[in-house]
Design a protein around this motif. Structure first.
Motif, mmCIF file in Angstrom:
data_model
loop_
_atom_site.group_PDB
_atom_site.id
_atom_site.type_symbol
_atom_site.label_atom_id
_atom_site.label_comp_id
_atom_site.label_asym_id
_atom_site.label_seq_id
_atom_site.Cartn_x
_atom_site.Cartn_y
_atom_site.Cartn_z
ATOM 1 N N ARG A 20 32.008 53.014 30.915
ATOM 2 C CA ARG A 20 30.631 53.373 31.135
ATOM 3 C C ARG A 20 30.163 54.178 29.947
ATOM 4 N N GLU B 205 44.616 58.101 47.564
ATOM 5 C CA GLU B 205 43.606 57.910 46.531
ATOM 6 C C GLU B 205 43.998 56.758 45.637
ATOM 7 N N ARG B 206 42.986 56.041 45.185
ATOM 8 C CA ARG B 206 43.227 54.961 44.241
ATOM 9 C C ARG B 206 42.439 55.282 42.995
ATOM 10 N N ARG B 207 42.960 54.863 41.869
ATOM 11 C CA ARG B 207 42.236 55.152 40.639
ATOM 12 C C ARG B 207 41.541 53.903 40.132
ATOM 13 N N PHE B 208 40.221 53.989 40.042
ATOM 14 C CA PHE B 208 39.446 52.910 39.430
ATOM 15 C C PHE B 208 39.001 53.402 38.073
ATOM 16 N N ARG B 209 38.953 52.490 37.121
ATOM 17 C CA ARG B 209 38.414 52.904 35.826
ATOM 18 C C ARG B 209 37.225 52.029 35.488
ATOM 19 N N PHE B 210 36.149 52.652 35.137
ATOM 20 C CA PHE B 210 34.983 51.899 34.690
ATOM 21 C C PHE B 210 34.675 52.286 33.265
ATOM 22 N N GLU C 295 26.619 62.405 34.943
ATOM 23 C CA GLU C 295 28.027 62.156 35.245
ATOM 24 C C GLU C 295 28.300 62.230 36.741
ATOM 25 N N LYS C 296 27.515 63.036 37.438
ATOM 26 C CA LYS C 296 27.734 63.173 38.870
ATOM 27 C C LYS C 296 26.915 62.170 39.670
ATOM 28 N N CYS C 297 25.838 61.679 39.072
ATOM 29 C CA CYS C 297 24.912 60.795 39.785
ATOM 30 C C CYS C 297 25.613 59.513 40.211
ATOM 31 N N ILE C 298 25.411 59.111 41.477
ATOM 32 C CA ILE C 298 26.003 57.865 41.946
ATOM 33 C C ILE C 298 24.934 56.777 42.104
ATOM 34 N N ALA C 299 23.751 57.032 41.557
ATOM 35 C CA ALA C 299 22.639 56.067 41.558
ATOM 36 C C ALA C 299 22.329 55.538 42.951
#
Lengths: 468, 228
Positions: A167, A160-165, A183-187
């Motif tokens: 938002r 796993e890699r951690r990305f931070r956005f 929060e769950k929506c991935i658009a």
């Protein structure tokens, strides 16, 4: 392809799991050119110079283990750590919590030949590991799919890699029947596309990472043009759009011994079979399951509307969704509209394929919620119990059915233009009707869906029940 | 009609067909997330990317129309790495709340794709067949499901046993934060969690990080403080 299976400090459980592959393992050996070139457990003890894949089980406990592991790495093209011990240190790692003198009390004088190291380590502390198979023991199907990928020359990376956005706090515009969790929506936009064919209540807002799915001006779903048909929930891949669940409430009521009656619509039964992978009519087994959960009575029924003046032009909504649709988009036709079906008895749990029924006063469980209520219960092993009652007459007159949004709008336009002056019109907004209602189980592309056929079986079984 | 070559197989399709549809005709399966037959507007997820051999470009197959003589590859290391990246980015904006998700227990499309491409970070809760009040945490039992890497299929929960965490911890701080919230809500304290945590991975490098995060969240510290 030469495969070696090695063991360091462990219990051999994972190696047994490799053998548990059974026929699949034989197929790999006989058809795909796999050869087990070394495995002490299988009695193949002559070590070759080189292996394509080495499966290594167990944690590194001693200096001999370190040397052996390095040797294995040198001779293997691909090294796979199998099992918790090899991947994470596993159970031998508990040594960390045991004081040394206690260990000495037990093991001193046992004649151990290996020089143990102070700590227990997973394999990747000493050598490079190509793939990890987690679990205690490993999941044999995971192993099989890994071997197949390696055989096909497919490469992949694990971890796993951690990305931070950064938002803005996403929105929550939930309604009474539906909820949308920003929060769950991935658009992904599936829901937008579905809703374009219905009332276009939701669409994209913002840009780039701030992109979200929302109603106009972020009003709540109930204040927008949403009619809670729930078609979007069928397609949301991450469960951000979902029904407001009543499962916990029903579970609590049943636990406290409430005497509940389940009113099950035939469309629910039609979808159960495919969702639970049963063969044959599921009705009788569902009754057994529901009674086992604590329901007092189970009734097969279709919501019934009795019309006083069948000669007059009447619009009958299949559920609250159609009623709301007429009120929102055809307010001039409200006079012809009758109330949607409902159950007033509060001891009745209405099991339905329709999500919009949650807007009404009835106590409603959709098919999906019913499946969640059944949890781990295995319906295929249950015996059959007959329904306590069967009530299947929907209407007392002949009707014109409009199924799907296009037909619904066409019919309502006819009425508006005065082309249709009499008769009873029943509306269903969901494409394909109630069989594909918003509360039905999730579909997968390419899935073999036979709901129409099973529905016919359900109706036939119900008629037989009445005959007998 | 135009001729295209996908993974070495030739197929004739009408102009304007997308690569995905052409591949489907050949029986080649391209993984998709936002695309669903009949329900599709825009290419938003980039999971279905393929490579145009001549130019070496990576394009979304669901939206790229075929042209005469197009040669396409649908699966190689570069494409897989791109798909993996797309999934990781999607997972980063998808807040993981598997415990209450309606798609858990076999319906999560994201989980299936992540498993295929080796992306970790989704906990065992995503596979758990128990829902709502039947969740073992709700009953006050200490289940390590919210902290543990998925992939086992939730087999222990089928027998109504708690997850022991044999697959190792998810180390994403937001997942751990969510797990600690659950533990606190159902009255499970830090000592109980720590006592069980070490069973399978006390000697792994992830252990110390997970203990630090869990302790921090139990003490009510914010994510930024704990994860610094």
């Amino acid at each position: 392809m030469k495969i070696a299976i090695y063991q360091l400090g462990s219990c051999s459980g994972c190696i047994h799991e490799v053998l548990n592959l059974g026929e699949a393992l034989l197929e790999l050996i006989n058809k795909k050119g796999v050869e087990i070139a070394y495995s002490a457990l299988l009695g193949v003890t002559r070590e070759s110079e080189e292996f394509d894949i080495s499966l290594v089980e167990g944690a590194v406990l001693s200096e001999e283990d370190v040397a052996r592991l390095r040797n294995i790495r040198r001779r293997s093209k691909i090294l796979v750590a199998i099992g918790s011990c090899a991947v994470l240190g596993g159970v031998p790692g508990l040594r960390r919590f045991t004081p040394e003198h206690e260990l000495r009390d037990v093991y001193d004088g046992a004649g151990l030949e290996q020089r143990s190291i102070d700590e227990v380590f997973p394999l990747d502390r000493f050598v490079e590991v190509d793939y990890y198979l987690r679990g205690c023991p490993i999941n044999k199907y995971e192993l099989l799919s890994l071997l197949e990928k390696i055989l096909q020359g497919k490469w992949f990376r694990q971890g796993e890699r951690r990305f931070r956005f950064l938002r803005e706090r996403p929105l929550d515009i939930g309604g009474v029947a539906l909820s949308l969790d920003g929060e769950k929506c991935i658009a992904c936009g599936r829901c937008v596309e579905v809703c374009r064919g219905i009332t276009s209540a939701i669409d994209y807002i913002n840009r780039s990472i701030e992109t979200a799915i929302s109603t106009p001006f972020k009003v709540k779903l109930d204040e927008s043009s949403c009619i809670s048909c729930g078609q979007c929930t069928l397609y949301c891949p991450v469960g951000a759009l979902r029904e407001r669940s009543s499962v916990a409430e029903v579970q609590r009521l049943l636990k406290h011994g409430a005497r509940l009656t389940a009113y099950v619509e035939p469309e629910v039964l039609a979808a159960l079979e495919e969702a639970l992978k049963l063969d044959g009519y599921a009705g009788g087994r569902l009754v057994t399951a529901l009674k086992r959960l604590g329901f007092e009575k189970v009734v097969l029924w279709a919501p019934r509307i009795v019309l006083d003046e069948p000669s007059r032009l009447t619009i009958v909504p299949g559920s609250e969704a159609e009623s709301l649709f007429v009120q929102l988009f055809y307010p001039d036709l409200i006079d012809y509209l009758v109330a949607p079906p409902k159950v007033e008895n509060h001891r009745v749990v209405w099991v339905t394929p329709c999500l919009a029924r949650k807007l009404g006063e009835s106590f409603v469980l959709t098919t999906r919620e019913l499946l969640r209520l059944l949890n781990t219960m295995d319906l295929s092993s249950l015996t059959e119990t007959p329904f306590d009652d069967v009530l299947l007459e929907r209407l007392n007159v002949r009707v014109i059915k409009a199924v799907g949004m296009r037909e619904v709008e066409k019919t309502l336009n006819y009425i508006r233009d005065g082309k249709l002056r009499e008769g009873v019109v029943v509306l269903y907004t969901c494409p394909g009707g109630c069989l594909y209602g918003g509360g039905q189980p999730y579909l997968k592309p390419g899935m073999d869906v036979k709901r129409e056929r099973i529905l016919a079986q359900v109706i036939k079984a119900a008629e037989e029940w009445r005959g007998g | 009609m135009v001729k295209v070559v996908i993974d070495g197989k030739e197929v004739e399709v009408e102009p304007g067909t997308t690569i995905l549809e052409a591949a489907e005709r050949l029986g080649i399966k391209i993984p998709t997330l936002c695309y669903y037959p009949g329900v599709f507007g825009e290419a938003t997820c980039r999971v279905c990317v393929v490579e145009i051999v001549k130019s070496g470009k990576i394009v979304p197959s669901c939206a790229f129309p075929v042209s005469e003589g197009l040669v396409v590859e649908t699966d190689n290391d570069r494409i897989r790495e791109n798909r993996r990246l797309a999934l990781e980015v999607i997972l980063a904006i998808h807040k993981i709340k598997c415990q209450s998700c309606p798609r858990k227990g076999g319906y999560c499309e994201l989980l299936e794709l992540c498993r295929e491409y080796g992306v970790e970070g989704i906990p065992v809760c995503a596979e758990c067949p128990l829902h709502e009040d039947d969740c073992l945490l709700v009953k006050g039992e200490l289940c390590l499901g919210p902290l543990t890497v998925s992939g086992c299929g939730g087999i222990c929960m089928y027998e109504r046993r708690v997850c022991e965490g044999c697959r190792g911890p998810v180390t994403r701080s937001d997942v751990i934060e969510e797990a600690v919230k659950l533990y606190m809500r159902y009255g499970i304290n830090l000592d109980r969690v720590l006592a069980k945590l070490g069973k399978y991975y006390s000697s792994s490098p992830q252990y110390d990080r997970v203990v630090k995060l869990i302790t921090g969240f139990f003490q009510g510290k914010s994510k930024e403080v704990v994860d610094s």
